[in-house]
Scaffold this active site. Structure first.
Site, PDB file in Angstrom:
ATOM      1  N   ASP A 156       3.851  -3.331  11.546  1.00  0.00           N
ATOM      2  CA  ASP A 156       3.060  -2.230  11.000  1.00  0.00           C
ATOM      3  C   ASP A 156       3.902  -0.954  11.096  1.00  0.00           C
ATOM      4  O   ASP A 156       4.833  -0.874  11.896  1.00  0.00           O
ATOM      5  CB  ASP A 156       1.768  -2.104  11.817  1.00  0.00           C
ATOM      6  CG  ASP A 156       0.975  -0.857  11.480  1.00  0.00           C
ATOM      7  OD1 ASP A 156       0.711  -0.620  10.296  1.00  0.00           O
ATOM      8  OD2 ASP A 156       0.645  -0.102  12.423  1.00  0.00           O
TER       9      ASP A 156
ATOM     10  N   ASP B 175       2.664   2.949  10.502  1.00  0.00           N
ATOM     11  CA  ASP B 175       2.094   4.164  11.091  1.00  0.00           C
ATOM     12  C   ASP B 175       1.625   3.915  12.519  1.00  0.00           C
ATOM     13  O   ASP B 175       0.862   2.979  12.785  1.00  0.00           O
ATOM     14  CB  ASP B 175       0.925   4.661  10.240  1.00  0.00           C
ATOM     15  CG  ASP B 175       1.381   5.192   8.888  1.00  0.00           C
ATOM     16  OD1 ASP B 175       0.696   6.052   8.335  1.00  0.00           O
ATOM     17  OD2 ASP B 175       2.432   4.749   8.389  1.00  0.00           O
TER      18      ASP B 175
END
Length: 223
Positions: A19, A21
């Site tokens: 991932d 952010d």
């Protein structure tokens, strides 16, 4: 119960899908954009609720992006300069490169910010959302399919196929509810500085702040 770390030792090459952010980078890009639109507090609250799994991600993303309507696309360059790598990311990438492993980024954020970062770091695989643009300004829409929980898992499967790497040799790393499907699919799931709903379902939970805290565990498992 099978030890996922021990299982990884059977594979010569691994695929690490991360991932972006608040995992690969230290910021939430939508929050950085929203500050420039004057909707920072509103958007940050929606982001936090979505990460906890309290809101449908696709609906929450549309609501947040709608607040950006009218922003000039020049803000994207400004935001790219604000983004910082999570501590330990360079070391993790170096380890992957030295050992012939592959790294991919899968994000509910935006290609417009992630792609230049990935290119600079030599990360070949990226899946994210795209912002609608018209006449040099953001429209407040998401352009194309939204990368939600299912989209992240689909991306992991597709990247593994592209690299000819079995799903059992994949590592998924994330922090929010939007990562749960890819974490469930991967051979090893890693929650990083994660919300409780994620930490309790992952094979391992790293508290942060360094992403390369994963490396000693992988080195031991792989001998």
């Amino acid at each position: 119960m099978t030890d996922p770390f021990a299982a990884l030792a059977a594979y010569s090459r691994l695929l690490m899908v991360c991932d972006v952010d608040s995992t690969f980078i230290g910021q939430e890009v939508i929050d950085l954009l929203a500050r420039r639109a004057g909707t920072g507090e509103q958007v940050a609250a929606i982001t936090a609720a979505a990460m906890r799994g309290e809101l449908d991600f696709a609906d929450s993303l549309r609501a947040r992006v709608a607040t950006l309507a009218g922003l000039p696309i020049t803000v994207l360059a400004q935001v790219r300069h604000e983004v910082t790598l999570t501590p330990g990311v360079p070391e993790l990438l170096e380890w992957a490169a030295e050992n012939g492993h592959s790294v991919a980024l899968v994000s509910g954020g935006f290609h417009e910010v992630i792609d230049p970062l990935a290119a600079r770091l030599g990360v070949r695989h990226v899946r994210a959302n795209r912002l609608g643009v018209r006449e040099g300004r953001l429209t407040g829409d998401v352009d194309g399919p939204i990368i939600d929980r299912r989209g992240k898992a689909v991306a992991l499967r597709q990247f593994a196929a592209l690299e000819d790497i079995p799903l059992g040799a994949t590592i998924a790393i994330g922090d929010g509810a939007n990562d749960l499907d890819m974490l469930a699919l991967a051979g090893l799931s890693v929650a990083f500085a994660a919300k409780p709903v994620v930490a309790e379902r992952a094979d391992i939970a790293l508290p942060g702040p360094r992403l390369d805290d994963l490396l000693p565990l992988l080195r031991v498992a792989r001998g």
